[in-house]
Structures are given as C-alpha cells and as structure tokens.
Design a protein around this motif. Structure first.
Motif, PDB file in Angstrom:
ATOM      1  N   PHE A  12       0.829  -1.203   0.000  1.00  0.00           N
ATOM      2  CA  PHE A  12       0.000   0.000   0.000  1.00  0.00           C
ATOM      3  C   PHE A  12       0.867   1.257   0.000  1.00  0.00           C
ATOM      4  O   PHE A  12       1.901   1.303   0.667  1.00  0.00           O
TER       5      PHE A  12
ATOM      6  N   ASP B 255      -3.745   4.992  -1.454  1.00  0.00           N
ATOM      7  CA  ASP B 255      -3.833   3.908  -2.428  1.00  0.00           C
ATOM      8  C   ASP B 255      -5.277   3.437  -2.628  1.00  0.00           C
ATOM      9  O   ASP B 255      -5.991   3.167  -1.673  1.00  0.00           O
ATOM     10  N   ARG B 256      -5.680   3.330  -3.877  1.00  0.00           N
ATOM     11  CA  ARG B 256      -7.018   2.801  -4.204  1.00  0.00           C
ATOM     12  C   ARG B 256      -6.932   1.690  -5.255  1.00  0.00           C
ATOM     13  O   ARG B 256      -7.897   1.413  -5.957  1.00  0.00           O
TER      14      ARG B 256
ATOM     15  N   HIS C 139      -6.045  -1.554  -4.580  1.00  0.00           N
ATOM     16  CA  HIS C 139      -6.308  -2.886  -4.047  1.00  0.00           C
ATOM     17  C   HIS C 139      -7.727  -3.336  -4.394  1.00  0.00           C
ATOM     18  O   HIS C 139      -8.655  -2.521  -4.451  1.00  0.00           O
TER      19      HIS C 139
ATOM     20  N   THR D 180     -10.399  -2.236  -1.859  1.00  0.00           N
ATOM     21  CA  THR D 180     -10.296  -0.835  -1.455  1.00  0.00           C
ATOM     22  C   THR D 180     -11.535  -0.345  -0.704  1.00  0.00           C
ATOM     23  O   THR D 180     -11.415   0.313   0.337  1.00  0.00           O
ATOM     24  N   ASN D 181     -12.714  -0.649  -1.200  1.00  0.00           N
ATOM     25  CA  ASN D 181     -13.943  -0.170  -0.545  1.00  0.00           C
ATOM     26  C   ASN D 181     -14.054  -0.672   0.879  1.00  0.00           C
ATOM     27  O   ASN D 181     -14.401   0.091   1.799  1.00  0.00           O
TER      28      ASN D 181
ATOM     29  N   TYR E 135     -11.311   1.100   3.104  1.00  0.00           N
ATOM     30  CA  TYR E 135     -11.657   2.478   3.434  1.00  0.00           C
ATOM     31  C   TYR E 135     -12.837   2.535   4.402  1.00  0.00           C
ATOM     32  O   TYR E 135     -12.878   3.395   5.290  1.00  0.00           O
TER      33      TYR E 135
ATOM     34  N   TYR F 177      -5.166   8.434   5.270  1.00  0.00           N
ATOM     35  CA  TYR F 177      -4.896   7.376   4.308  1.00  0.00           C
ATOM     36  C   TYR F 177      -3.405   7.088   4.127  1.00  0.00           C
ATOM     37  O   TYR F 177      -2.970   6.722   3.042  1.00  0.00           O
TER      38      TYR F 177
ATOM     39  N   LEU G 249      -3.681   1.966   5.957  1.00  0.00           N
ATOM     40  CA  LEU G 249      -4.356   1.132   4.961  1.00  0.00           C
ATOM     41  C   LEU G 249      -3.994  -0.345   5.168  1.00  0.00           C
ATOM     42  O   LEU G 249      -4.866  -1.226   5.119  1.00  0.00           O
TER      43      LEU G 249
END
Length: 202
Positions: free
Chosen positions: A82, A86-87, A89, A92-93, A96, A133, A138
């Motif tokens: 990460f 970072d989005r 992965h 991700t949802n 987060y 973030y 993360l």
C-alpha cells in the motif's frame, strides 16, 4: 542523514538552526533527498510556503526523488502493498470503510489527528484526509478485515512511521484488541492495549 533531524518523528523546531544546517548538508550531499524534504518541512512548519515550494522545485531540477512511503502485509502467503491514498487494491472499498469506522471510534476515545505533520498549504480538513490514508493505516485496516479476530497484525514500512500514525495505531490496538507489530526503517514497534514498546521514542 534524515535520522539526525528528528526526535520521535518530529521535525526539529528551531527553523533558523535547521535552515543553516540543511543548507550546509545540501552542499555536502546534494543527492540526499532526506535533507531537501527536511528543509522543506522546516519552512512549511514555519509557514514559509514559498520557500518550501522553492526547495521542492530545486529537487525536481536536480532530479532528486523522494522515496514514497510504502507499507506491506502478508496475508495467506500473499504480500499486499500500500501507498498513501492507495485505491488500487481489490478490497479498497472494504479497507476504506474499515478506516472510517476506526476513525470514528478513535475520536470517541480522544484521538486528535496531528495536522501539524502535514506540510502542505491546505485547510485542516484536507490535512486530516491526507493523514487518514497513510500507507500503514491502509495496511492495518486490510489486516483487520482479512484475518481472524485476535490474530496479530504484522506490517513493514520502508520509512519511519509518522507521529500521527504511531498515535493512531496505539488507539487501534486497543479498539480491536490485537497486537500490531510495525517494522519501520528505524525499529520494531509492538502495539498492544493502547501502548507501544518504544515508549513513544523512536
């Protein structure tokens, strides 16, 4: 040289001495990204944003690149990496969403994001988002949602963990009742029940 500049992850507060030392270090080691970053942070902490911008511009002109912060965790024999914000992965949802939940729980327990660490000329809300973030947060959130309750979470980070992430991880270890081990560029941190083995000195 970066390790000479900070105590407990905090930038040396005397801007005059710091500026003097950094300029001389740049003459000795013009390729050392850490010195540029520290000088830029000294200016930013003092509200001297134009000077901070000039230092970052000088880095680009000299093609000196700052190593990006990166954290990784191994889950089920697979390494997950990460970076800040970072989005990429596949989860991700979920990651987060877990961070949002943890953030609310931490604040109820007294956590206050240390926005003094964000060396960008943006408002407080944006600074909190930047801190929220960081790569280790993360990785920790991913570890929480991907491993059984009570399992220790082990993270590796390529740079020194920042003061805010250190404080947040203490809160998280207490909330989720797990041991969280973070190996940063300086040492091992064993977080458990809201405390860290380093005694808040690293």
């Amino acid at each position: 040289m970066q390790s000479c500049w900070s105590t407990g992850g905090r930038v040396y507060i005397d801007a005059t001495i710091g500026e003097y030392a950094a300029k001389h270090l740049l003459e000795l080691e013009p390729e050392d990204a850490g010195t540029y970053v520290t000088l830029s942070n000294i200016y930013a902490a003092a509200g001297r944003w134009e000077h901070a911008a000039k230092v970052r511009k000088l880095m680009k002109e000299r093609k000196v690149a700052k190593e990006p912060g990166c954290s990784w965790i191994e889950v089920n024999d697979k390494v997950h990496m990460f970076y800040i914000g970072d989005r990429l992965h596949s989860q991700t949802n979920e990651i987060y969403a877990e961070l949002e939940k943890l953030d609310g729980q931490m604040k109820e327990m007294g956590y206050v994001p240390d926005t003094n660490l964000v060396m960008h000329n943006v408002d407080t809300e944006q600074k909190e988002q930047i801190l929220h973030y960081h790569s280790e947060k993360l990785a920790i959130a991913f570890g929480i949602i991907s491993t059984p309750c009570g399992t220790a979470i082990r993270i590796i980070k390529n740079l020194r963990v920042c003061v805010d992430c250190h404080a947040a991880t203490k809160f998280i270890s207490r909330i989720v009742a797990r041991e969280i081990v973070v190996r940063d560029s300086n040492r091992f941190h064993h977080f458990k029940d809201g405390f860290c083995s380093c005694g808040d000195y690293w």
